[in-house]
Write a protein that holds these residues in place. Structure first.
Motif, PDB file in Angstrom:
ATOM      1  N   ALA A  35       0.826  -1.209   0.000  1.00 49.31           N
ATOM      2  CA  ALA A  35       0.000   0.000   0.000  1.00 49.31           C
ATOM      3  C   ALA A  35       0.858   1.255   0.000  1.00 49.31           C
ATOM      4  CB  ALA A  35      -0.924   0.014   1.212  1.00 49.31           C
ATOM      5  N   HIS A  36       0.383   2.269  -0.727  1.00 58.00           N
ATOM      6  CA  HIS A  36       0.959   3.606  -0.716  1.00 58.00           C
ATOM      7  C   HIS A  36      -0.171   4.566  -0.369  1.00 58.00           C
ATOM      8  CE1 HIS A  36       4.902   2.657  -2.714  1.00 58.00           C
ATOM      9  NE2 HIS A  36       4.233   1.521  -2.888  1.00 58.00           N
ATOM     10  N   GLY A  37       0.176   5.799  -0.034  1.00 55.60           N
ATOM     11  CA  GLY A  37      -0.855   6.743   0.381  1.00 55.60           C
ATOM     12  C   GLY A  37      -0.671   8.123  -0.220  1.00 55.60           C
ATOM     13  N   LEU A  38      -1.784   8.824  -0.351  1.00 58.91           N
ATOM     14  CA  LEU A  38      -1.798  10.215  -0.790  1.00 58.91           C
ATOM     15  C   LEU A  38      -2.724  10.960   0.159  1.00 58.91           C
ATOM     16  CD1 LEU A  38      -0.962  12.318  -2.932  1.00 58.91           C
ATOM     17  CD2 LEU A  38      -2.949  11.627  -4.268  1.00 58.91           C
ATOM     18  N   ALA A  39      -2.188  11.970   0.857  1.00 58.63           N
ATOM     19  CA  ALA A  39      -2.957  12.649   1.904  1.00 58.63           C
ATOM     20  C   ALA A  39      -2.557  14.116   1.973  1.00 58.63           C
ATOM     21  CB  ALA A  39      -2.714  11.971   3.246  1.00 58.63           C
ATOM     22  N   LEU A  40      -3.300  14.869   2.784  1.00 57.61           N
ATOM     23  CA  LEU A  40      -2.957  16.269   3.015  1.00 57.61           C
ATOM     24  C   LEU A  40      -1.836  16.371   4.035  1.00 57.61           C
ATOM     25  CD1 LEU A  40      -6.462  18.025   3.193  1.00 57.61           C
ATOM     26  CD2 LEU A  40      -4.870  17.946   1.259  1.00 57.61           C
ATOM     27  N   GLU A  41      -0.915  17.267   3.771  1.00 55.70           N
ATOM     28  CA  GLU A  41       0.210  17.482   4.670  1.00 55.70           C
ATOM     29  C   GLU A  41      -0.281  17.898   6.060  1.00 55.70           C
ATOM     30  OE1 GLU A  41       3.681  20.806   4.817  1.00 55.70           O
ATOM     31  OE2 GLU A  41       3.479  19.697   2.917  1.00 55.70           O
ATOM     32  N   GLY A  42       0.216  17.243   7.094  1.00 54.79           N
ATOM     33  CA  GLY A  42      -0.150  17.572   8.462  1.00 54.79           C
ATOM     34  C   GLY A  42      -1.491  17.049   8.917  1.00 54.79           C
ATOM     35  N   SER A  43      -2.197  16.307   8.083  1.00 56.68           N
ATOM     36  CA  SER A  43      -3.524  15.801   8.453  1.00 56.68           C
ATOM     37  C   SER A  43      -3.411  14.557   9.330  1.00 56.68           C
ATOM     38  CB  SER A  43      -4.331  15.462   7.202  1.00 56.68           C
ATOM     39  OG  SER A  43      -3.741  14.370   6.502  1.00 56.68           O
ATOM     40  N   ARG A  44      -4.506  14.256  10.020  1.00 57.38           N
ATOM     41  CA  ARG A  44      -4.522  13.035  10.828  1.00 57.38           C
ATOM     42  C   ARG A  44      -4.514  11.805   9.937  1.00 57.38           C
ATOM     43  NH1 ARG A  44      -8.263  13.336  16.164  1.00 57.38           N
ATOM     44  NH2 ARG A  44      -7.060  11.435  16.541  1.00 57.38           N
ATOM     45  N   VAL A  45      -5.026  11.945   8.702  1.00 53.25           N
ATOM     46  CA  VAL A  45      -4.941  10.829   7.756  1.00 53.25           C
ATOM     47  C   VAL A  45      -3.483  10.501   7.485  1.00 53.25           C
ATOM     48  CG1 VAL A  45      -5.440  10.057   5.410  1.00 53.25           C
ATOM     49  CG2 VAL A  45      -7.169  11.346   6.671  1.00 53.25           C
ATOM     50  N   ALA A  46      -2.675  11.546   7.200  1.00 58.55           N
ATOM     51  CA  ALA A  46      -1.255  11.329   6.935  1.00 58.55           C
ATOM     52  C   ALA A  46      -0.569  10.672   8.136  1.00 58.55           C
ATOM     53  CB  ALA A  46      -0.577  12.651   6.591  1.00 58.55           C
ATOM     54  N   SER A  47      -0.888  11.148   9.339  1.00 52.71           N
ATOM     55  CA  SER A  47      -0.295  10.573  10.545  1.00 52.71           C
ATOM     56  C   SER A  47      -0.696   9.118  10.720  1.00 52.71           C
ATOM     57  CB  SER A  47      -0.721  11.380  11.774  1.00 52.71           C
ATOM     58  OG  SER A  47      -0.261  12.713  11.692  1.00 52.71           O
ATOM     59  N   SER A  48      -1.953   8.809  10.444  1.00 52.93           N
ATOM     60  CA  SER A  48      -2.417   7.429  10.611  1.00 52.93           C
ATOM     61  C   SER A  48      -1.755   6.503   9.602  1.00 52.93           C
ATOM     62  CB  SER A  48      -3.946   7.359  10.487  1.00 52.93           C
ATOM     63  OG  SER A  48      -4.379   7.580   9.157  1.00 52.93           O
ATOM     64  N   LEU A  49      -1.528   6.993   8.380  1.00 57.27           N
ATOM     65  CA  LEU A  49      -0.842   6.185   7.377  1.00 57.27           C
ATOM     66  C   LEU A  49       0.595   5.895   7.812  1.00 57.27           C
ATOM     67  CD1 LEU A  49      -2.138   7.895   4.111  1.00 57.27           C
ATOM     68  CD2 LEU A  49      -2.730   5.609   4.925  1.00 57.27           C
ATOM     69  N   MET A  50       1.267   6.909   8.342  1.00 55.48           N
ATOM     70  CA  MET A  50       2.639   6.710   8.817  1.00 55.48           C
ATOM     71  C   MET A  50       2.673   5.715   9.975  1.00 55.48           C
ATOM     72  SD  MET A  50       4.560  10.391   8.402  1.00 55.48           S
ATOM     73  CE  MET A  50       3.235  11.469   8.953  1.00 55.48           C
ATOM     74  N   ALA A  51       1.671   5.791  10.858  1.00 53.38           N
ATOM     75  CA  ALA A  51       1.607   4.844  11.976  1.00 53.38           C
ATOM     76  C   ALA A  51       1.391   3.415  11.479  1.00 53.38           C
ATOM     77  CB  ALA A  51       0.491   5.239  12.937  1.00 53.38           C
ATOM     78  N   ALA A  52       0.758   3.300  10.291  1.00 51.49           N
ATOM     79  CA  ALA A  52       0.523   1.979   9.699  1.00 51.49           C
ATOM     80  C   ALA A  52       1.700   1.510   8.856  1.00 51.49           C
ATOM     81  CB  ALA A  52      -0.741   2.016   8.843  1.00 51.49           C
ATOM     82  N   GLY A  53       2.764   2.304   8.829  1.00 47.41           N
ATOM     83  CA  GLY A  53       3.967   1.894   8.116  1.00 47.41           C
ATOM     84  C   GLY A  53       4.085   2.403   6.697  1.00 47.41           C
ATOM     85  N   VAL A  54       3.230   3.351   6.324  1.00 41.31           N
ATOM     86  CA  VAL A  54       3.247   3.909   4.969  1.00 41.31           C
ATOM     87  C   VAL A  54       3.620   5.380   5.045  1.00 41.31           C
ATOM     88  CG1 VAL A  54       1.810   4.524   2.973  1.00 41.31           C
ATOM     89  CG2 VAL A  54       1.550   2.283   4.070  1.00 41.31           C
ATOM     90  N   HIS A  55       4.645   5.774   4.296  1.00 36.23           N
ATOM     91  CA  HIS A  55       5.028   7.192   4.253  1.00 36.23           C
ATOM     92  C   HIS A  55       4.312   7.816   3.056  1.00 36.23           C
ATOM     93  CE1 HIS A  55       7.350  10.890   4.094  1.00 36.23           C
ATOM     94  NE2 HIS A  55       7.774  10.601   5.320  1.00 36.23           N
ATOM     95  N   PRO A  56       3.234   8.569   3.290  1.00 32.69           N
ATOM     96  CA  PRO A  56       2.402   9.020   2.168  1.00 32.69           C
ATOM     97  C   PRO A  56       3.023  10.175   1.381  1.00 32.69           C
ATOM     98  CG  PRO A  56       1.568   9.933   4.205  1.00 32.69           C
ATOM     99  CD  PRO A  56       2.692   9.010   4.592  1.00 32.69           C
ATOM    100  N   LEU A  57       2.632  10.263   0.129  1.00 35.20           N
ATOM    101  CA  LEU A  57       2.892  11.448  -0.667  1.00 35.20           C
ATOM    102  C   LEU A  57       1.892  12.502  -0.182  1.00 35.20           C
ATOM    103  CD1 LEU A  57       4.502  12.468  -3.166  1.00 35.20           C
ATOM    104  CD2 LEU A  57       2.603  11.645  -4.582  1.00 35.20           C
ATOM    105  N   THR A  58       2.352  13.714   0.145  1.00 32.85           N
ATOM    106  CA  THR A  58       1.449  14.709   0.728  1.00 32.85           C
ATOM    107  C   THR A  58       1.485  16.025  -0.047  1.00 32.85           C
ATOM    108  OG1 THR A  58       3.121  15.509   2.290  1.00 32.85           O
ATOM    109  CG2 THR A  58       1.678  13.736   3.050  1.00 32.85           C
ATOM    110  N   PHE A  59       0.357  16.741   0.036  1.00 35.55           N
ATOM    111  CA  PHE A  59       0.221  18.074  -0.548  1.00 35.55           C
ATOM    112  C   PHE A  59      -0.506  18.956   0.459  1.00 35.55           C
ATOM    113  CE2 PHE A  59       0.563  15.152  -4.098  1.00 35.55           C
ATOM    114  CZ  PHE A  59       1.510  15.783  -4.898  1.00 35.55           C
TER     115      PHE A  59
END
Length: 380
Positions: A35-59
């Motif tokens: 899995a990969h992720g795309l999220a808003l920078e600084g969002s809780r979605v981005a944080s949750s993805l990182m906690a799940a082991g995915v470093h998301p692409l952010t904007f």
């Protein structure tokens, strides 16, 4: 090489929709998908993805993501990602644009909220036309989706959400459970009537408080405690005005000592095990994740007889009550308060139903079949 999917969720909110991508990532990995992720920078979605082991692409915004679409395409190509999974309808313009520029991509969309108005204008025909599969999380939402979306019926599939039942197994020792109940404000010997979830107008907390007021009037000597589990501040996803209104109404009804506002809890599975009855009075749930979480904890559920909740609860696992009629909730609560064996029987049947129909493993298995283009013959 593992097949790969990008989860797209450009949301700055925090609720079931936003929690979903990170929730399924470990199971995706277990079933062989990267899995990969795309999220808003600084969002809780981005944080949750990182906690799940995915470093998301952010904007920083959805608009920036559209402007930087070439960067996203470069990322997709570099990582050999073939599937895009969108979770907000507002993200579909980006998903559709990516597919338009790179037609070999596959785009799927989960409607987590339930559409409320038709989407058949030229823009939506274009964007939804790029979607190979639209997932509805209940029959209630699928019926609305069939009417609203510019897609043939065969491209709209019901796919119930799921959870891992293991963390909800009632494995608390007596002393551990007693300590947790005390922490939640539950007096010794009281029946704990819980309501977990975000505190907002659509979740039915006001009706629940009214029902508890009538319950207190009907049996003033009964030992019970209302337990409201959910963030008390806006940054925890709740409506602070609603929290204030609920506190005021609890005081007016003389329930200040009988209703605990315990705030956000990261240990919800354990909290559910500490309760005796769980209420879900939401008026129009698209699914009802809290319902199956409580069932997995072997707790009887009283849920609204509207939205998707009647698809989850039956007479063997809980009770349904009209979300506009507090007295209907009182009737259901009295029945459960007075019969501990009934509570245990309904709870055990509820856990069995989750294990059979609402597991995360089953949900993701159906999902990856769709990712791979191997559509299952039956719905899950």
């Amino acid at each position: 090489m593992k097949p790969k999917v990008m989860q797209i969720c450009l949301s700055d909110g925090w609720g079931g929709l936003e929690m979903y991508p990170a929730r399924i990532i470990p199971e995706l990995a277990r079933q062989g998908w990267e899995a990969h992720g795309l999220a808003l920078e600084g969002s809780r979605v981005a944080s949750s993805l990182m906690a799940a082991g995915v470093h998301p692409l952010t904007f920083v915004s959805r608009e920036q993501a559209l402007w930087r679409v070439r960067r996203i395409l470069t990322y997709l190509r570099a990582h050999d990602i073939g599937v895009l999974h969108c979770h907000k309808s507002s993200d579909l313009r980006l998903g559709a644009l990516l597919v338009s520029l790179r037609p070999e991509l596959k785009l799927v969309f989960t409607d987590h909220m339930g559409v409320t108005r038709p989407k058949r204008d030229p823009f939506h025909r274009w964007s939804y036309g790029k979607v190979s599969r639209l997932f509805s999380i209940s029959e209630a939402t699928r019926r609305r989706n069939l009417k609203a979306f510019p897609l043939p019926a065969e491209r709209i599939r019901r796919l119930y959400l799921g959870i891992d039942p293991a963390p909800y197994a009632d494995d608390l020792g007596a002393s551990e459970k007693a300590a947790l109940r005390a922490e939640l404000g539950i007096p010794e010997g009281a029946v704990a009537i819980g309501l977990p979830g975000r505190i907002t107008r659509g979740k039915g907390q006001a009706l629940w408080v009214e029902a508890l007021g009538r319950l207190a009037e009907r049996g003033p000597g009964q030992a019970w405690q209302g337990v409201l589990i959910g963030g008390l501040a806006a940054d925890e996803g709740s409506d602070e005005a609603v929290v204030a209104e609920l506190r005021e109404r609890v005081g007016e009804l003389g329930l200040a000592s009988r209703v605990s506002f315990v705030g956000f809890r990261s240990d919800l599975p354990s909290c559910l095990k500490a309760l005796d009855i769980v209420c879900v009075p939401s008026r129009n749930e698209a699914f009802g994740l809290t319902v199956i979480e409580a069932m997995a904890a072997a707790r009887p559920v009283v849920g609204s007889s509207s939205g998707a909740i009647p698809e989850l609860i039956n007479e063997q696992t809980g009770r349904l009550a009209d979300p506009d009629v507090p007295e209907a909730w009182v009737t259901a609560l009295v029945e459960l308060l007075e019969d501990v064996q009934l509570r245990e029987r309904l709870g055990a049947a509820g856990r069995q139903r989750v294990q059979e129909a609402f597991t995360l493993a089953g949900h993701v298995a159906a999902l990856v079949e769709e990712y791979a283009g191997q559509e299952g013959a039956s719905e899950t």
